[in-house]
Design a protein around this motif. Structure first.
Motif, PDB file in Angstrom:
ATOM      1  N   SER A 148       0.866  -1.178   0.000  1.00  0.00           N
ATOM      2  CA  SER A 148       0.000   0.000   0.000  1.00  0.00           C
ATOM      3  C   SER A 148       0.908   1.236   0.000  1.00  0.00           C
ATOM      4  O   SER A 148       2.054   1.170   0.445  1.00  0.00           O
ATOM      5  CB  SER A 148      -0.929  -0.015   1.213  1.00  0.00           C
ATOM      6  N   PRO A 149       0.381   2.368  -0.472  1.00  0.00           N
ATOM      7  CA  PRO A 149       1.240   3.552  -0.572  1.00  0.00           C
ATOM      8  C   PRO A 149       1.824   3.934   0.786  1.00  0.00           C
ATOM      9  O   PRO A 149       1.135   3.840   1.807  1.00  0.00           O
ATOM     10  CB  PRO A 149       0.306   4.645  -1.079  1.00  0.00           C
ATOM     11  N   LEU A 150       3.072   4.338   0.759  1.00  0.00           N
ATOM     12  CA  LEU A 150       3.735   4.761   1.998  1.00  0.00           C
ATOM     13  C   LEU A 150       3.863   6.288   1.941  1.00  0.00           C
ATOM     14  O   LEU A 150       4.716   6.819   1.234  1.00  0.00           O
ATOM     15  CB  LEU A 150       5.098   4.076   2.085  1.00  0.00           C
ATOM     16  N   TYR A 151       2.977   6.954   2.661  1.00  0.00           N
ATOM     17  CA  TYR A 151       2.977   8.418   2.642  1.00  0.00           C
ATOM     18  C   TYR A 151       3.896   8.956   3.739  1.00  0.00           C
ATOM     19  O   TYR A 151       4.324   8.217   4.624  1.00  0.00           O
ATOM     20  CB  TYR A 151       1.550   8.958   2.822  1.00  0.00           C
ATOM     21  N   VAL A 152       4.099  10.274   3.699  1.00  0.00           N
ATOM     22  CA  VAL A 152       5.039  10.896   4.633  1.00  0.00           C
ATOM     23  C   VAL A 152       4.583  10.736   6.078  1.00  0.00           C
ATOM     24  O   VAL A 152       5.394  10.610   6.991  1.00  0.00           O
ATOM     25  CB  VAL A 152       5.279  12.370   4.238  1.00  0.00           C
ATOM     26  N   SER A 153       3.258  10.715   6.308  1.00  0.00           N
ATOM     27  CA  SER A 153       2.788  10.404   7.663  1.00  0.00           C
ATOM     28  C   SER A 153       1.559   9.505   7.551  1.00  0.00           C
ATOM     29  O   SER A 153       0.958   9.396   6.470  1.00  0.00           O
ATOM     30  CB  SER A 153       2.467  11.678   8.455  1.00  0.00           C
ATOM     31  N   ARG A 154       1.231   8.844   8.655  1.00  0.00           N
ATOM     32  CA  ARG A 154       0.058   7.963   8.661  1.00  0.00           C
ATOM     33  C   ARG A 154      -0.706   8.257   9.953  1.00  0.00           C
ATOM     34  O   ARG A 154      -0.528   7.563  10.965  1.00  0.00           O
ATOM     35  CB  ARG A 154       0.497   6.494   8.594  1.00  0.00           C
ATOM     36  N   PRO A 155      -1.532   9.311   9.901  1.00  0.00           N
ATOM     37  CA  PRO A 155      -2.238   9.716  11.128  1.00  0.00           C
ATOM     38  C   PRO A 155      -3.111   8.584  11.645  1.00  0.00           C
ATOM     39  O   PRO A 155      -3.651   7.811  10.863  1.00  0.00           O
ATOM     40  CB  PRO A 155      -3.123  10.875  10.655  1.00  0.00           C
ATOM     41  N   ASP A 156      -3.229   8.477  12.968  1.00  0.00           N
ATOM     42  CA  ASP A 156      -4.120   7.443  13.468  1.00  0.00           C
ATOM     43  C   ASP A 156      -4.996   7.955  14.591  1.00  0.00           C
ATOM     44  O   ASP A 156      -4.742   8.996  15.186  1.00  0.00           O
ATOM     45  CB  ASP A 156      -3.322   6.177  13.815  1.00  0.00           C
ATOM     46  N   LEU A 157      -6.084   7.219  14.821  1.00  0.00           N
ATOM     47  CA  LEU A 157      -7.050   7.609  15.844  1.00  0.00           C
ATOM     48  C   LEU A 157      -6.761   6.846  17.123  1.00  0.00           C
ATOM     49  O   LEU A 157      -6.175   5.760  17.087  1.00  0.00           O
ATOM     50  CB  LEU A 157      -8.463   7.263  15.367  1.00  0.00           C
ATOM     51  N   PRO A 158      -7.198   7.386  18.270  1.00  0.00           N
ATOM     52  CA  PRO A 158      -7.035   6.635  19.516  1.00  0.00           C
ATOM     53  C   PRO A 158      -7.861   5.345  19.472  1.00  0.00           C
ATOM     54  O   PRO A 158      -8.729   5.176  18.611  1.00  0.00           O
ATOM     55  CB  PRO A 158      -7.595   7.586  20.579  1.00  0.00           C
ATOM     56  N   ASN A 159      -7.589   4.487  20.440  1.00  0.00           N
ATOM     57  CA  ASN A 159      -8.344   3.260  20.637  1.00  0.00           C
ATOM     58  C   ASN A 159      -9.860   3.550  20.545  1.00  0.00           C
ATOM     59  O   ASN A 159     -10.363   4.463  21.197  1.00  0.00           O
ATOM     60  CB  ASN A 159      -7.929   2.780  22.039  1.00  0.00           C
ATOM     61  N   LEU A 160     -10.586   2.730  19.758  1.00  0.00           N
ATOM     62  CA  LEU A 160     -11.997   3.055  19.499  1.00  0.00           C
ATOM     63  C   LEU A 160     -12.870   2.887  20.745  1.00  0.00           C
ATOM     64  O   LEU A 160     -13.854   3.608  20.921  1.00  0.00           O
ATOM     65  CB  LEU A 160     -12.521   2.226  18.333  1.00  0.00           C
ATOM     66  N   GLU A 161     -12.507   1.952  21.625  1.00  0.00           N
ATOM     67  CA  GLU A 161     -13.299   1.789  22.863  1.00  0.00           C
ATOM     68  C   GLU A 161     -13.211   3.045  23.729  1.00  0.00           C
ATOM     69  O   GLU A 161     -14.216   3.506  24.278  1.00  0.00           O
ATOM     70  CB  GLU A 161     -12.780   0.609  23.685  1.00  0.00           C
ATOM     71  N   ASP A 162     -11.994   3.576  23.839  1.00  0.00           N
ATOM     72  CA  ASP A 162     -11.821   4.809  24.624  1.00  0.00           C
ATOM     73  C   ASP A 162     -12.569   5.968  23.960  1.00  0.00           C
ATOM     74  O   ASP A 162     -13.182   6.795  24.637  1.00  0.00           O
ATOM     75  CB  ASP A 162     -10.332   5.185  24.730  1.00  0.00           C
ATOM     76  N   THR A 163     -12.494   6.010  22.647  1.00  0.00           N
ATOM     77  CA  THR A 163     -13.177   7.079  21.907  1.00  0.00           C
ATOM     78  C   THR A 163     -14.684   6.966  22.128  1.00  0.00           C
ATOM     79  O   THR A 163     -15.386   7.966  22.333  1.00  0.00           O
ATOM     80  CB  THR A 163     -12.858   6.980  20.397  1.00  0.00           C
ATOM     81  N   TYR A 164     -15.166   5.728  22.111  1.00  0.00           N
ATOM     82  CA  TYR A 164     -16.597   5.480  22.271  1.00  0.00           C
ATOM     83  C   TYR A 164     -17.097   5.998  23.628  1.00  0.00           C
ATOM     84  O   TYR A 164     -18.182   6.570  23.731  1.00  0.00           O
ATOM     85  CB  TYR A 164     -16.869   3.978  22.120  1.00  0.00           C
ATOM     86  N   LYS A 165     -16.252   5.826  24.662  1.00  0.00           N
ATOM     87  CA  LYS A 165     -16.645   6.309  26.002  1.00  0.00           C
ATOM     88  C   LYS A 165     -16.873   7.830  25.971  1.00  0.00           C
ATOM     89  O   LYS A 165     -17.811   8.343  26.560  1.00  0.00           O
ATOM     90  CB  LYS A 165     -15.564   5.980  27.039  1.00  0.00           C
ATOM     91  N   TYR A 166     -15.955   8.519  25.290  1.00  0.00           N
ATOM     92  CA  TYR A 166     -16.128   9.979  25.159  1.00  0.00           C
ATOM     93  C   TYR A 166     -17.382  10.303  24.357  1.00  0.00           C
ATOM     94  O   TYR A 166     -18.132  11.218  24.697  1.00  0.00           O
ATOM     95  CB  TYR A 166     -14.907  10.609  24.476  1.00  0.00           C
TER      96      TYR A 166
END
Ligand SMILES: Cc1ncc(COP(=O)(O)O)c(C=O)c1O
Length: 374
Positions: A11-29
């Motif tokens: 898959s393409p390798l871009y200069v950065s690969r932003p990511d989201l926090p753990n979805l369970e923790d996000t779900y609590k918020y």
């Protein structure tokens, strides 16, 4: 004959690969936000986020915005400046873009060849009666020469604002870098070392500025809903603040993981002719947000040809910053030769870097660089 690198990332390798926090923790918020029925407008999560950032960054005053560009524009607006602002052509366009809407004129000066930040000697030479402020950029998190800039500003009674989009969490001589100047502005864009998907913040020692920008970011409205002046909508939503809260908990772990990737790059690239690494400032900490290298005349390809070679391997480093702001059509009237900045812009390449970059991905980048060396 050299053998071309076999490595081809699937898959393409871009200069950065932003990511989201753990979805369970996000779900609590998300549940918390849903039950509060408070989605934006200085909500409880935003307030918690601001307090957490104030603590973490040891910031006297901090106000969070929907993005770094509006935060930067608001900081300058808050000083009610008029005239000319000395700034650098070696930055992201947003640094300069915020000036014209405020009725301010940029005056670009060259950069220091070591730090790649605005050069105080050129600042000094560019000062005349129209100049009201200096807008420096801590490029890749490397501090500007903050002491020299402070001395110049003091002598000429100028405001100093730092575009600190790259400088989250950096300490300089044991102090937060963000404590220098009249205001520093962070970006929390998804590609930054700390992010809230979109976001930004103003850090300032001036309580009056902090109070003013808080009103400005909310349409200039007072507590009765009446506009005191023409403000903007620069508010951050509760959802963005929640991502920011969760990413703050992960910042140091991810920074240390990026440090490991950066150290591997530095070790592997140290002896390749024509690849020049950017030396860190030994008085400053780093957040390892970028892996900039310069492709100089001794390398086997020029920078453009190397970018093309990378693309053939599905790898997309970024020419960041290129072109110079002053070489873009929007700034045609400011076009001139900046000997250092122009050279750096022609040679710079930011390599892919993110905390969970795997060994194979990094090997593929290094293999392309080694393959095309002389
Ligand atoms: C140096 C610099 N200034 C300003 C900005 C603008 O920040 P934002 O994207 O949060 O508006 C960025 C990044 O995008 C940047 O790299």
């Amino acid at each position: 004959m050299k053998v071309p690198p076999q490595t081809q990332t699937s898959s393409p390798l871009y200069v950065s690969r932003p990511d989201l926090p753990n979805l369970e923790d996000t779900y609590k918020y998300l549940e918390q936000i849903k039950s509060a029925r408070y989605l934006t407008n200085n909500g409880p999560v935003l307030q918690t986020f601001e307090a957490a950032l104030r603590d973490y960054l040891s910031a006297p005053h901090i106000s969070v915005f929907s993005n770094g560009t509006l935060a930067l524009q608001s900081a300058l607006a808050g000083f009610n400046l008029s005239g000319t602002v000395i700034t650098t052509p070696y930055s992201f366009v947003a640094t300069a873009h915020i000036l014209k809407p405020l009725g301010l004129t940029p005056r670009f000066v060259d950069i220091d060849p070591e730090t790649l930040c605005i050069d105080p000697q050129h600042i000094e030479a560019a000062i005349d009666k129209d100049v009201c402020a200096i807008l420096g950029v801590h490029v890749y998190g490397t501090p500007c020469d903050v002491e020299a800039i402070e001395a110049i500003a003091h002598e000429h009674k100028l405001k100093v604002i730092y575009d600190a989009a790259h400088a989250f969490g950096i300490e300089y001589k044991g102090q937060p870098l963000l404590s220098y100047g009249d205001a520093s502005v962070l970006s929390f864009h998804a590609t930054k070392s700390f992010h809230s998907v979109e976001g930004g913040a103003i850090i300032t020692p001036h309580s009056q500025l902090d109070e003013w920008v808080r009103v400005y970011r909310n349409f200039g409205l007072d507590s009765h809903g009446s506009a005191l002046f023409e403000g903007i909508n620069g508010k951050m939503s509760e959802l963005h603040a929640a991502i920011g809260m969760l990413n703050l908990e992960r910042f140091e772990v991810q920074r240390d993981m990026r440090k490991h990737v950066v150290e591997t790059y530095k070790r592997e690239l140290a002896d390749i002719p024509g690849i020049q690494l950017i030396a860190p400032n030994s008085d400053a900490t780093q957040n390892y947000g970028y892996m900039p290298i310069r492709i100089t005349a001794d390398y086997g390809l020029d920078r453009e040809a190397l970018v093309h070679a990378f693309e053939e391997h599905n790898i997309y480093p970024r020419r960041y910053f290129y072109p110079l702001i002053t070489d873009m059509p929007a700034y045609a009237e400011h076009k001139q030769l900046f000997p250092i900045a122009s050279k750096v812009a022609d040679e710079i390449l930011c390599l892919p870097l993110f905390h969970d970059m795997d060994v194979q991905e990094q090997d593929s980048v290094i293999a392309v660089l080694k393959h095309h060396a002389q």
